[in-house]
Design a protein around this motif. Structure first.
Motif, PDB file in Angstrom:
ATOM      1  N   ASP A   1      -1.991   1.941  -1.572  1.00 56.50           N
ATOM      2  CA  ASP A   1      -0.310   1.793  -1.149  1.00 56.50           C
ATOM      3  C   ASP A   1      -0.192  -0.102  -1.402  1.00 56.50           C
ATOM      4  OD1 ASP A   1      -0.378   4.412  -0.481  1.00 56.50           O
ATOM      5  OD2 ASP A   1      -1.022   4.008   1.950  1.00 56.50           O
ATOM      6  N   THR A   2       0.579   0.182  -2.107  1.00 56.32           N
ATOM      7  CA  THR A   2       1.065  -1.076  -1.927  1.00 56.32           C
ATOM      8  C   THR A   2       1.610  -2.192  -0.859  1.00 56.32           C
ATOM      9  OG1 THR A   2       3.675  -0.499  -0.966  1.00 56.32           O
ATOM     10  CG2 THR A   2       3.064  -0.311  -4.123  1.00 56.32           C
TER      11      THR A   2
ATOM     12  N   SER B   1       4.351   0.255  -6.621  1.00 58.82           N
ATOM     13  CA  SER B   1       3.844   1.733  -6.168  1.00 58.82           C
ATOM     14  C   SER B   1       4.370   2.006  -7.616  1.00 58.82           C
ATOM     15  CB  SER B   1       5.029   2.637  -5.553  1.00 58.82           C
ATOM     16  OG  SER B   1       5.000   3.411  -5.682  1.00 58.82           O
TER      17      SER B   1
ATOM     18  N   VAL C   1      -0.511   4.110  -7.275  1.00 61.57           N
ATOM     19  CA  VAL C   1      -0.345   3.603  -6.585  1.00 61.57           C
ATOM     20  C   VAL C   1       0.726   3.656  -5.634  1.00 61.57           C
ATOM     21  CG1 VAL C   1       0.553   0.831  -6.014  1.00 61.57           C
ATOM     22  CG2 VAL C   1      -1.132   1.236  -7.758  1.00 61.57           C
ATOM     23  N   THR C   2       0.785   4.054  -4.392  1.00 58.89           N
ATOM     24  CA  THR C   2       1.707   4.976  -3.592  1.00 58.89           C
ATOM     25  C   THR C   2       2.518   3.693  -2.819  1.00 58.89           C
ATOM     26  OG1 THR C   2       0.137   5.341  -2.156  1.00 58.89           O
ATOM     27  CG2 THR C   2       0.739   7.176  -3.895  1.00 58.89           C
ATOM     28  N   GLU C   3       3.843   3.804  -2.068  1.00 59.67           N
ATOM     29  CA  GLU C   3       4.718   3.237  -1.352  1.00 59.67           C
ATOM     30  C   GLU C   3       4.220   3.385   0.089  1.00 59.67           C
ATOM     31  OE1 GLU C   3       6.979   0.896  -1.314  1.00 59.67           O
ATOM     32  OE2 GLU C   3       6.977   0.852  -2.528  1.00 59.67           O
ATOM     33  N   ASN C   4       3.153   1.677   0.155  1.00 57.73           N
ATOM     34  CA  ASN C   4       3.471   1.895   1.138  1.00 57.73           C
ATOM     35  C   ASN C   4       4.315   1.997   2.924  1.00 57.73           C
ATOM     36  OD1 ASN C   4       2.168   0.638   4.323  1.00 57.73           O
ATOM     37  ND2 ASN C   4       0.870  -0.471   3.484  1.00 57.73           N
TER      38      ASN C   4
ATOM     39  N   SER D   1       4.653  11.495   0.377  1.00 56.36           N
ATOM     40  CA  SER D   1       3.622  10.781  -0.773  1.00 56.36           C
ATOM     41  C   SER D   1       2.060  11.401   0.890  1.00 56.36           C
ATOM     42  CB  SER D   1       3.300   9.575  -1.199  1.00 56.36           C
ATOM     43  OG  SER D   1       3.150   8.537  -0.683  1.00 56.36           O
TER      44      SER D   1
END
Length: 298
Positions: free
Chosen positions: A58-59, A118, A138-141, A154
């Motif tokens: 995650d970011t 992300s 990579v996904t958005e935190n 997500s």
């Protein structure tokens, strides 16, 4: 009984650790020790075979021991080694040690750093004179969504050979099967792709106790099922499987689901999954970078 219930549920719904810069230098150059030789195992496109990706990326979230990639190498001469990637998007991967014998070995590249953007992030791995590559999604935190991650777009995700899928959670709960002589306990969740609610993911895991899911690996060959399907009015069941892995598809297609953590207070389950699944045309598709973070609401 266990196998039939899972199937009906588908229908229903490393020897040396290098710690200092001087030691790391000796591993790369062979100073103070003989360097290992060999090659990374890869396909014709220089993609690493197979990259087994673990952890959630995650970011703005510092990577931990749960973030790593397993790769295979062919060792042709024993010795010290360092296998590493370039740094991309704020993080990188590395491992070092000693190969005592020749042959195919699995190495664990540990993640270092903090993802920034992300985006799908490409890494090039180096060992001896060979290179290969892999991709990390990579996904958005979103602030962890500690209260209820189910609304995150997500909350679950995975990749196949051509694209990635992700979405929200529509239901997640523990339940018992009281029809068996000894009650059997399960965790289940179903999720959808935002704006594509006709496509759903469905995962069921048999657990040893009621209302809890121990951190370990569960296999669709024995105690879990993975299903990704699309609504189909022409089908007697009301849907058509896109991908499936269950006791019925084992041993040809098996998905491993690793529960990293279950918080009994917040009821949040954090897990990753990967493997191979049966396709609509009775072929096999590789499932990678699977993860879900969901709150059991019942």
């Amino acid at each position: 009984m266990r196998k039939s219930l899972l199937l009906s549920l588908i229908t229903l719904a490393f020897f040396v650790v290098i710690q200092s810069c001087s030691k790391e230098y000796s591993v790369e150059t062979g100073s103070g020790g003989t360097p290992a030789t060999g090659e990374l195992i890869k396909d014709s496109s220089d993609m690493c075979l197979p990259p087994e990706i673990h952890g959630i990326y995650d970011t703005a979230k510092v990577l931990t021991d749960s973030n790593y990639v397993l790769l295979n190498v062919n060792v042709t001469k024993p010795g010290f080694y360092r296998i590493y990637t370039d740094e991309q998007n704020g993080f990188r991967f590395s491992d070092s040690g000693y190969f005592s014998v020749i042959g195919t070995k699995t190495v664990k590249l540990k993640a270092i750093g903090t993802p920034i953007l992300s985006i799908p992030t490409d890494f090039v791995v180096n060992f001896d004179s060979t290179v290969c590559s892999f991709v990390i999604s990579v996904t958005e935190n979103d602030g962890e969504n500690a209260t209820n991650p189910n609304t995150s777009d997500s909350a679950w995700e995975f990749n196949d050979a051509s694209r990635g899928y992700a979405g929200t959670i529509s239901s997640a709960f523990f339940f018992d099967d009281s029809t068996t002589t000894v009650p059997t306990h399960y965790f289940s969740f179903r999720g959808y792709i935002p704006n594509h609610s006709d496509t759903s993911i469905y995962i069921v895991i048999q657990v040893p106790y009621p209302n809890a899911i121990p951190a370990t690996t569960y296999s669709t060959s024995t105690s879990a099922l993975f299903n990704f399907a699309k609504a189909d009015a022409s089908s007697p069941t009301g849907f058509t499987n896109i991908y499936e892995a269950s006791p019925n598809t084992s041993p040809t297609q098996v998905v491993q689901i690793t529960v990293n953590n279950y918080n009994s207070t917040t009821k949040v389950v954090d897990a990753t999954f990967s493997g191979s699944a049966l396709t609509t045309a009775n072929g096999t598709s590789t499932i990678t970078s699977g993860r879900f973070k969901v709150k059991a609401e019942q």
